[in-house]
Design a protein around this motif. Structure first.
Motif, mmCIF file in Angstrom:
data_model
loop_
_atom_site.group_PDB
_atom_site.id
_atom_site.type_symbol
_atom_site.label_atom_id
_atom_site.label_comp_id
_atom_site.label_asym_id
_atom_site.label_seq_id
_atom_site.Cartn_x
_atom_site.Cartn_y
_atom_site.Cartn_z
ATOM 1 N N ALA A 114 11.810 -8.581 2.910
ATOM 2 C CA ALA A 114 10.672 -8.683 3.672
ATOM 3 C C ALA A 114 10.740 -9.017 5.151
ATOM 4 O O ALA A 114 9.990 -8.528 6.038
ATOM 5 N N HIS A 115 11.862 -9.737 5.486
ATOM 6 C CA HIS A 115 11.984 -9.959 7.067
ATOM 7 C C HIS A 115 12.239 -8.673 7.999
ATOM 8 O O HIS A 115 11.494 -8.419 8.708
ATOM 9 N N LEU A 116 12.903 -7.888 7.194
ATOM 10 C CA LEU A 116 13.020 -6.513 7.940
ATOM 11 C C LEU A 116 11.916 -5.669 7.874
ATOM 12 O O LEU A 116 11.588 -4.986 8.924
ATOM 13 N N LEU A 117 11.200 -5.628 6.759
ATOM 14 C CA LEU A 117 9.773 -4.948 6.912
ATOM 15 C C LEU A 117 8.997 -5.236 7.899
ATOM 16 O O LEU A 117 8.083 -4.635 8.532
ATOM 17 N N ARG A 118 8.955 -6.623 7.916
ATOM 18 C CA ARG A 118 7.981 -7.312 8.964
ATOM 19 C C ARG A 118 8.654 -6.956 10.574
ATOM 20 O O ARG A 118 7.789 -6.955 11.335
ATOM 21 N N ASP A 119 9.861 -7.222 10.712
ATOM 22 C CA ASP A 119 10.315 -7.341 11.948
ATOM 23 C C ASP A 119 11.126 -5.975 12.718
ATOM 24 O O ASP A 119 11.110 -5.762 14.010
ATOM 25 N N ALA A 120 11.591 -5.028 11.852
ATOM 26 C CA ALA A 120 12.469 -4.064 12.154
ATOM 27 C C ALA A 120 11.707 -2.797 12.519
ATOM 28 O O ALA A 120 11.039 -2.403 11.291
ATOM 29 N N PRO A 121 11.679 -2.285 13.643
ATOM 30 C CA PRO A 121 10.707 -1.056 13.844
ATOM 31 C C PRO A 121 11.196 0.273 12.979
ATOM 32 O O PRO A 121 10.365 1.090 12.595
ATOM 33 N N ASP A 122 12.622 0.303 12.574
ATOM 34 C CA ASP A 122 12.945 1.403 11.888
ATOM 35 C C ASP A 122 12.102 1.315 10.671
ATOM 36 O O ASP A 122 12.012 2.507 10.095
ATOM 37 N N THR B 215 4.948 1.464 -1.935
ATOM 38 C CA THR B 215 5.350 0.442 -2.714
ATOM 39 C C THR B 215 6.018 -0.949 -1.768
ATOM 40 O O THR B 215 5.810 -1.966 -2.355
ATOM 41 N N LEU B 216 6.566 -0.455 -0.810
ATOM 42 C CA LEU B 216 7.258 -1.627 -0.070
ATOM 43 C C LEU B 216 6.008 -2.736 0.621
ATOM 44 O O LEU B 216 6.558 -3.765 0.718
ATOM 45 N N VAL B 217 4.906 -2.223 0.718
ATOM 46 C CA VAL B 217 3.893 -3.018 1.257
ATOM 47 C C VAL B 217 3.702 -4.064 0.359
ATOM 48 O O VAL B 217 3.248 -5.127 0.809
ATOM 49 N N GLU B 218 3.758 -3.817 -1.111
ATOM 50 C CA GLU B 218 3.589 -4.935 -2.040
ATOM 51 C C GLU B 218 4.888 -5.983 -2.233
ATOM 52 O O GLU B 218 4.598 -6.764 -3.092
ATOM 53 N N ILE B 219 5.900 -5.798 -1.310
ATOM 54 C CA ILE B 219 7.036 -6.726 -1.516
ATOM 55 C C ILE B 219 6.501 -8.001 -1.207
ATOM 56 O O ILE B 219 5.910 -8.308 -0.153
ATOM 57 N N PRO B 220 6.715 -9.131 -1.984
ATOM 58 C CA PRO B 220 6.317 -10.525 -1.757
ATOM 59 C C PRO B 220 6.949 -10.880 -0.597
ATOM 60 O O PRO B 220 8.105 -10.747 -0.152
ATOM 61 N N GLU B 221 6.765 -12.080 0.263
ATOM 62 C CA GLU B 221 7.226 -12.581 1.338
ATOM 63 C C GLU B 221 8.471 -13.095 1.181
ATOM 64 O O GLU B 221 9.242 -13.037 2.155
ATOM 65 N N GLY B 222 8.771 -13.656 -0.049
ATOM 66 C CA GLY B 222 10.178 -14.144 -0.244
ATOM 67 C C GLY B 222 11.341 -13.240 -0.579
ATOM 68 O O GLY B 222 12.280 -13.675 -0.896
ATOM 69 N N HIS B 223 10.930 -11.950 -0.931
ATOM 70 C CA HIS B 223 12.094 -10.926 -1.111
ATOM 71 C C HIS B 223 13.033 -10.965 0.064
ATOM 72 O O HIS B 223 12.690 -10.848 1.382
ATOM 73 N N PRO B 224 14.293 -10.511 -0.207
ATOM 74 C CA PRO B 224 15.239 -10.453 0.799
ATOM 75 C C PRO B 224 15.047 -9.370 1.892
ATOM 76 O O PRO B 224 15.555 -9.445 2.918
#
Length: 221
Positions: free
Chosen positions: A196-204, A185-194
């Motif tokens: 999004a940056h963690l999903l993109r940048d945080a290894p966790d 489900t998280l893969v579908e989060i849009p770029e502007g979601h608060p």
């Protein structure tokens, strides 16, 4: 589910295979001295100190024992599975300066010991009463000691809080299948979601157990 059961099921952080590379970084000339004076700018450099790692997880106490071979390090945690990982690292690296105990922070005053340095990162906000836990740590800190604490910040975790509420409303539990579905489900989060940056940048956020810790933890303040 109790917090100890949760971390037995989802050890965090993900246990490292070994700490050889980590140990090598701490052999860099001057690094230990610089770290010491960051914490104790008023004291003469001395590695022979007592360190408590409160809520040590799977590897933090072993990391401190490697970083400071002349210090005595005590790691405590409520998760037997996490402490088993710490013991594996202790044996693997021959960390004779490391002691491990299954003990909640709320009972730390019963140790009867005062510490030069207390490390408690990412733990207090998972206690039933964080302020009581902090008072316990203060009670075992030497008068000239240092407490290194990290707790979650309200605004920086806005995106996390939104997904936590989403999971609560849907009744998402911590089975592997449910975590896998949540990750999809998280893969579908849009770029502007608060978040999004963690999903993109945080290894966790690329690991199941870490995802459970961040979004499905049964106790968080």
């Amino acid at each position: 589910m109790s917090i100890a059961e949760f971390y037995d099921r989802h050890p965090y952080p993900p246990p490292p295979v070994d700490l050889h590379a980590y140990a090598q970084r701490w052999r860099e000339p001057g690094r230990a001295r610089a770290n010491f004076h960051l914490l104790f700018p008023w004291r003469t450099f001395d590695e022979q100190r007592l360190i408590l790692v409160a809520g040590c997880g799977t590897a933090q106490a072993a990391r401190y024992a490697i970083r400071h071979p002349e210090a005595s390090v005590l790691g405590i945690d409520v998760s037997p599975a996490s402490l088993d990982e710490e013991r594996r690292l202790k044996e693997l690296h021959g960390l004779d300066n490391l002691e491990l105990r299954e003990l909640p922070i709320e009972e730390v005053e019963g140790l009867g010991t005062h510490f030069d340095e207390i490390v408690c990162t990412g733990v207090l906000h998972h206690l039933e009463d964080p302020e009581a836990g902090l008072r316990q740590l203060a009670a075992v800190l030497k008068p000239d000691g240092v407490l290194h604490a990290m707790v979650y910040a309200c605004y920086g975790r806005t995106g996390v809080t939104m997904i936590q509420e989403y999971a609560r409303r849907l009744g998402v539990e911590t089975s592997r299948d449910e975590i896998r579905d949540l990750a999809a489900t998280l893969v579908e989060i849009p770029e502007g979601h608060p978040l999004a940056h963690l999903l993109r940048d945080a290894p966790d956020f690329r690991r199941f157990d870490a995802l459970a810790d961040a979004l499905l933890n049964p106790r968080e303040q």
